[in-house]
Design an enzyme around this catalytic site. Structure first.
Site, PDB file in Angstrom:
ATOM      1  N   THR A  10      32.326  50.586  22.736  1.00 41.04           N
ATOM      2  CA  THR A  10      31.944  49.504  22.685  1.00 41.04           C
ATOM      3  C   THR A  10      32.299  48.465  24.193  1.00 41.04           C
ATOM      4  O   THR A  10      31.814  47.333  24.127  1.00 41.04           O
ATOM      5  CB  THR A  10      32.700  48.481  21.556  1.00 41.04           C
ATOM      6  OG1 THR A  10      34.029  48.623  21.568  1.00 41.04           O
ATOM      7  CG2 THR A  10      32.033  49.300  20.212  1.00 41.04           C
ATOM      8  N   GLY A  11      32.941  48.967  24.836  1.00 38.26           N
ATOM      9  CA  GLY A  11      33.348  48.369  26.117  1.00 38.26           C
ATOM     10  C   GLY A  11      31.923  48.385  27.291  1.00 38.26           C
ATOM     11  O   GLY A  11      30.919  48.962  27.009  1.00 38.26           O
ATOM     12  N   SER A  39      36.890  47.528  16.710  1.00 38.58           N
ATOM     13  CA  SER A  39      35.570  47.954  17.175  1.00 38.58           C
ATOM     14  C   SER A  39      34.996  48.634  16.098  1.00 38.58           C
ATOM     15  O   SER A  39      33.760  48.744  16.047  1.00 38.58           O
ATOM     16  CB  SER A  39      35.408  48.482  18.509  1.00 38.58           C
ATOM     17  OG  SER A  39      36.023  47.469  19.431  1.00 38.58           O
ATOM     18  N   CYS A 126      35.208  53.501  41.018  1.00 40.04           N
ATOM     19  CA  CYS A 126      33.942  53.207  41.411  1.00 40.04           C
ATOM     20  C   CYS A 126      33.464  53.139  42.986  1.00 40.04           C
ATOM     21  O   CYS A 126      32.664  53.549  43.401  1.00 40.04           O
ATOM     22  CB  CYS A 126      33.420  51.852  40.599  1.00 40.04           C
ATOM     23  SG  CYS A 126      34.866  50.582  40.786  1.00 40.04           S
ATOM     24  N   SER A 156      32.310  42.645  37.356  1.00 39.09           N
ATOM     25  CA  SER A 156      32.131  43.653  36.338  1.00 39.09           C
ATOM     26  C   SER A 156      32.930  44.892  36.357  1.00 39.09           C
ATOM     27  O   SER A 156      33.023  45.577  35.363  1.00 39.09           O
ATOM     28  CB  SER A 156      30.520  44.142  36.333  1.00 39.09           C
ATOM     29  OG  SER A 156      30.446  44.753  37.576  1.00 39.09           O
ATOM     30  N   ARG A 227      38.205  41.207  45.661  1.00 43.01           N
ATOM     31  CA  ARG A 227      37.077  41.071  44.615  1.00 43.01           C
ATOM     32  C   ARG A 227      36.356  39.778  45.041  1.00 43.01           C
ATOM     33  O   ARG A 227      36.877  38.713  45.530  1.00 43.01           O
ATOM     34  CB  ARG A 227      38.055  40.566  43.382  1.00 43.01           C
ATOM     35  CG  ARG A 227      37.124  40.347  42.059  1.00 43.01           C
ATOM     36  CD  ARG A 227      36.579  41.569  41.385  1.00 43.01           C
ATOM     37  NE  ARG A 227      37.607  42.381  41.103  1.00 43.01           N
ATOM     38  CZ  ARG A 227      37.430  43.690  40.791  1.00 43.01           C
ATOM     39  NH1 ARG A 227      36.318  44.333  40.746  1.00 43.01           N
ATOM     40  NH2 ARG A 227      38.421  44.290  40.035  1.00 43.01           N
ATOM     41  N   HIS A 234      29.082  46.888  43.618  1.00 44.07           N
ATOM     42  CA  HIS A 234      29.995  46.582  44.579  1.00 44.07           C
ATOM     43  C   HIS A 234      29.419  47.017  46.008  1.00 44.07           C
ATOM     44  O   HIS A 234      28.399  47.930  46.242  1.00 44.07           O
ATOM     45  CB  HIS A 234      31.141  47.870  44.492  1.00 44.07           C
ATOM     46  CG  HIS A 234      31.958  47.753  43.467  1.00 44.07           C
ATOM     47  ND1 HIS A 234      31.884  46.411  42.817  1.00 44.07           N
ATOM     48  CD2 HIS A 234      32.761  48.369  42.749  1.00 44.07           C
ATOM     49  CE1 HIS A 234      32.904  46.461  41.538  1.00 44.07           C
ATOM     50  NE2 HIS A 234      33.351  47.688  41.609  1.00 44.07           N
ATOM     51  N   ASN A 307      28.423  49.363  40.202  1.00 40.39           N
ATOM     52  CA  ASN A 307      29.464  49.982  40.049  1.00 40.39           C
ATOM     53  C   ASN A 307      29.404  50.479  38.466  1.00 40.39           C
ATOM     54  O   ASN A 307      30.388  51.174  38.156  1.00 40.39           O
ATOM     55  CB  ASN A 307      30.612  48.983  40.225  1.00 40.39           C
ATOM     56  CG  ASN A 307      30.327  47.652  39.667  1.00 40.39           C
ATOM     57  OD1 ASN A 307      29.575  46.957  39.823  1.00 40.39           O
ATOM     58  ND2 ASN A 307      31.286  47.409  38.767  1.00 40.39           N
TER      59      ASN A 307
END
Length: 327
Positions: A10-11, A39, A126, A156, A227, A234, A307
């Site tokens: 669910t992520g 979840s 990533c 993200s 960030r 990215h 990413n």
């Protein structure tokens, strides 16, 4: 036919794994979606079928499962990946828990293949994934002497919390995920700081690059990870020094034909890799290739990738595709 489980379904990455697996040509007989008790009970769709998310427990892998794609954090992976492995499941884990373990394969399908000394395979960081895809064919051709990474990483990469901080920051709300506002700001801080002054994210890129590309201790690598207030995809500036002489034209020709790479390098017409264009795609967009005028055999390369897709979900699915094709 194969049976799949997705842990952390669910992520942000887990839902993208479901989407990417559905898009693939893999023959999925059964799919099991697993998440925390909080979840469990949610309903998600896979290839037109509604699947109820089940709670991840120590007995979740008692059933017949061939592959389990994990994206539920390092602690969850450390606890449950060995349980799945004992049941004969091939685990493809997206956390940093197993990446530098000597017995665990760290795989980017365009660069290397699993040896499967153990049935746990690590998905790299990533930013590392998108960087080594273009570096692999260049290392094969010219050898790498030194790499300097500077990253510009989308929110993200921090999951829903990072996305919320950016969107809510536009409304003037205080950050909950980051130590400072990310809206209209740049944070030279990803993951925690270490005693050497680097962050864990920076050391991940350094160590994982060496492992994936089988680079010796003579190859020097450094990184600064930042960030930026971008929702997705990215960007990485790669300053690379080769062991052999080469030219921009030769580098472009190699990357034009490299697997997983899309060359976008026509600066005179304002054509270069952009986060907005890479989002939703699996290719690593590469461009702004130029000679570093300050050093011999040194070149600048700009690369951009989604990413959440290539940097996480797609790479995991590609590993499963690679394994299935060799069965």
């Amino acid at each position: 036919m194969a049976n799949f489980a997705i842990v952390g379904a669910t992520g942000v990455v887990g839902t993208k794994m479901i989407e990417r697996l559905a898009e693939s040509k893999l023959q999925v007989d059964n799919i099991y979606l697993m998440a925390s008790a909080k979840s469990a009970g949610k309903v998600l769709n896979f290839r037109g079928k509604d699947i109820v998310v089940e709670e991840l427990t120590e007995h979740s892998f008692d059933k017949d499962i061939d592959y389990a794609l994990f994206s539920a954090g390092g602690d969850t992976s450390k606890k449950y990946a060995p349980i799945a492995e004992k049941h004969g499941v091939i685990v493809i884990d997206n956390s940093s828990a197993w990446r530098m373990d000597e017995d665990i394969d760290l795989i980017v399908p365009e660069c290397n293949s699993p040896k499967l000394n153990r049935k746990i395979i690590a998905n790299p960081n990533c930013s590392t994934i998108q960087s080594v895809v273009p570096l692999k064919p260049l290392n094969d051709a010219f050898g790498i002497e030194r790499i300097t990474y500077t990253t510009y990483q989308a929110v993200s990469g921090s999951g829903k919390g990072g996305i919320d901080d950016l969107l809510n920051g536009q409304k003037g709300e205080a950050p909950k995920k980051y130590p400072h506002p990310i809206y209209n700001n740049v944070l030279p801080h990803i993951d925690s700081f270490l005693e050497n002054g680097y962050t864990k994210e920076e050391m991940k890129m350094i160590n994982e690059t060496k492992k994936i590309l089988s680079l010796g201790d003579d190859v020097k690598i450094t990184a600064t990870c930042v960030r930026v207030p971008v929702l997705n995809s990215h960007s990485v500036e790669i300053d690379v020094v080769f062991k052999k002489d080469t030219t921009v034209e030769k580098i472009r020709e190699i990357l034009r034909n490299a697997p997983g790479v899309l060359l976008v390098d026509d600066p005179e017409n304002n054509q270069y890799p952009l986060a907005t264009e890479a989002t939703g795609h699996d290719e690593v967009y590469v461009g702004r290739i130029r000679k570093n005028i300050s050093e011999d055999r040194a070149f600048h390369i700009w690369c951009v990738a989604d990413n959440i897709r290539k940097g996480a979900a797609s790479n995991a699915v590609q590993i499963a595709e690679l394994l299935e094709s060799s069965r």
